[in-house]
Design an enzyme around this catalytic site. Structure first.
Site, PDB file in Angstrom:
ATOM      1  N   TYR A  56       0.829  -1.215   0.000  1.00 46.52           N
ATOM      2  CA  TYR A  56       0.000   0.000   0.000  1.00 46.52           C
ATOM      3  C   TYR A  56       0.858   1.259   0.000  1.00 46.52           C
ATOM      4  O   TYR A  56       1.532   1.579   0.974  1.00 46.52           O
ATOM      5  CB  TYR A  56      -0.943   0.016   1.209  1.00 46.52           C
ATOM      6  CG  TYR A  56      -1.904  -1.157   1.267  1.00 46.52           C
ATOM      7  CD1 TYR A  56      -2.388  -1.758   0.109  1.00 46.52           C
ATOM      8  CD2 TYR A  56      -2.332  -1.672   2.488  1.00 46.52           C
ATOM      9  CE1 TYR A  56      -3.247  -2.837   0.160  1.00 46.52           C
ATOM     10  CE2 TYR A  56      -3.200  -2.752   2.546  1.00 46.52           C
ATOM     11  CZ  TYR A  56      -3.647  -3.328   1.377  1.00 46.52           C
ATOM     12  OH  TYR A  56      -4.504  -4.402   1.433  1.00 46.52           O
ATOM     13  N   HIS A 120      -0.627 -12.030   0.715  1.00 43.65           N
ATOM     14  CA  HIS A 120      -1.423 -10.978   0.080  1.00 43.65           C
ATOM     15  C   HIS A 120      -1.885 -11.339  -1.337  1.00 43.65           C
ATOM     16  O   HIS A 120      -1.060 -11.583  -2.208  1.00 43.65           O
ATOM     17  CB  HIS A 120      -0.562  -9.708   0.021  1.00 43.65           C
ATOM     18  CG  HIS A 120      -1.321  -8.448  -0.217  1.00 43.65           C
ATOM     19  ND1 HIS A 120      -0.729  -7.207  -0.098  1.00 43.65           N
ATOM     20  CD2 HIS A 120      -2.615  -8.209  -0.543  1.00 43.65           C
ATOM     21  CE1 HIS A 120      -1.624  -6.273  -0.352  1.00 43.65           C
ATOM     22  NE2 HIS A 120      -2.772  -6.855  -0.645  1.00 43.65           N
TER      23      HIS A 120
END
Ligand SMILES: NC(=O)c1ccc[n+]([C@@H]2O[C@H](COP(=O)([O-])OP(=O)(O)OC[C@H]3O[C@@H](n4cnc5c(N)ncnc54)[C@H](OP(=O)(O)O)[C@@H]3O)[C@@H](O)[C@H]2O)c1
Length: 316
Positions: A56, A120
């Site tokens: 992110y 992820h």
């Protein structure tokens, strides 16, 4: 804030958790001051579960979250971050990269342990590498106490569910799959619970799809889904309501009976965080929901097949 058991982890999580992807400026530019204020607002109201990832904002979100949590007693919050995704199309579940990633996350987050470490967006990575290298490396780190629990995250439930059960992970977090428009996670969460796996619902606002501003330009939803959601936003306005409020309340009101422990909402605004907290305790407008259900019926559970890849695109 009400809490719920997260599978077999022994951790009680707030029913509303904070997703810190926003702190990586993936929706709009975010300052450290905004990050600090949002995290402080969350903590003040019992929202003490934070989800983040190296991807992110290409580490910006972890750095901002770590800074915002500085000085907060470590035992007072639960920290979840991820390994394996490092760019829009960049996965690496090798043992070396996994160990390195955890070490770097610890430094950015200013801690010596991660409560929940998650692989992820596993469906887009190399499955064999994940199973033979990434997950064993995390199990080693768990044995050393560096990480406490292991999870997977992603979007494709038909990939995630069997993998989670087969690999006996502790948690599964799926995104955009338990919202007003897409309710598929509700069909699998109970089965995961029965296997001892805690379930988290990320992106109850559909990554902006179910907000008054609408979906950001990079959003992968089909145009007809986006159009239907715009109609819902308009309907909410006519009822004097806010679509974000109805969307969050829908997810929260029905989460527990679906087997979802916590709903992970993203915001980089203290004001929005306070609204989200307040909305947790307010009733859902059943009459409006019936109208929304009718509007969304033609696009219910319609997902997308292309990969969303905004997470690294931090604005300066
Ligand atoms: N693959 C994965 O593992 C994965 C994928 C997606 C998400 N996640 C996790 O889930 C978290 C949440 O997902 P998300 O942030 O992408 O999507 P989301 O929670 O569905 O929506 C975030 C958007 O909603 C806005 N928003 C939040 N509260 C609002 C309110 N009260 N009123 C109006 N707008 C509001 C935010 O803007 P403001 O900042 O302006 O409030 C932001 O634009 C992420 O941060 C991440 O931790 C994980």
């Amino acid at each position: 804030m009400r809490t719920a058991a997260l599978g077999s982890t022994g951790i009680r999580v707030p029913i509303l958790a904070m997703g810190a992807a926003s702190l990586g400026s993936i929706y709009h530019p975010v300052s450290q001051r905004q990050a600090d204020d949002t995290v402080a607002a969350a903590l003040a109201h019992g929202v003490n579960y934070f989800d983040v990832a190296p991807y992110y904002g290409y580490t910006k979100a972890e750095i901002a979250l770590g800074q915002a949590l500085r000085g907060v007693p470590r035992a007072s919050y639960t920290l979840a971050t991820k390994v394996g995704r490092y760019g829009d199309s960049d996965w690496d579940f090798s043992a070396a990269a996994t160990r390195r990633s955890v070490k770097e996350s610890l430094a950015r987050l200013g801690t010596d342990y991660i409560d929940i470490i998650q692989c992820h967006d596993v469906e887009y990575g190399d499955r064999a590498q994940l199973i033979n290298e990434g997950l064993p490396a995390l199990r080693d780190l768990r044995a050393q106490g560096v990480v406490r629990h292991i999870g997977i995250t992603g979007y494709q439930l038909d990939f995630l569910e069997p993998l989670a059960v087969e690999q006996q992970v502790d948690t599964l977090m799926a995104y955009c799959t338990y919202t007003l428009q897409d309710r598929r996670l509700g069909m699998v969460a109970q089965r995961l619970n029965a296997a001892g796996i805690g379930v988290l619902n990320a992106s109850p606002l559909g990554m902006g799809l179910l907000t008054a501003n609408g979906a950001p330009g990079w959003h992968p939803a089909h145009q007809r889904v986006q159009q239907a959601c715009r109609q819902v936003a308009q309907l909410c306005r006519e009822f004097g309501e806010n679509i974000a409020r109805v969307a969050l309340q829908f997810a929260l009101a029905t989460a527990a009976r679906q087997g979802i422990a916590s709903t992970v909402i993203g915001t980089a605004s203290a004001e929005n965080m306070l609204d989200n907290v307040a909305w947790c305790e307010q009733p859902l407008n059943g009459e409006l929901l019936a109208h929304i259900d009718a509007l969304l019926a033609p696009v219910l559970n319609i997902g997308w097949d292309i990969l969303p890849g905004n997470g690294g695109k931090a604005s300066k």
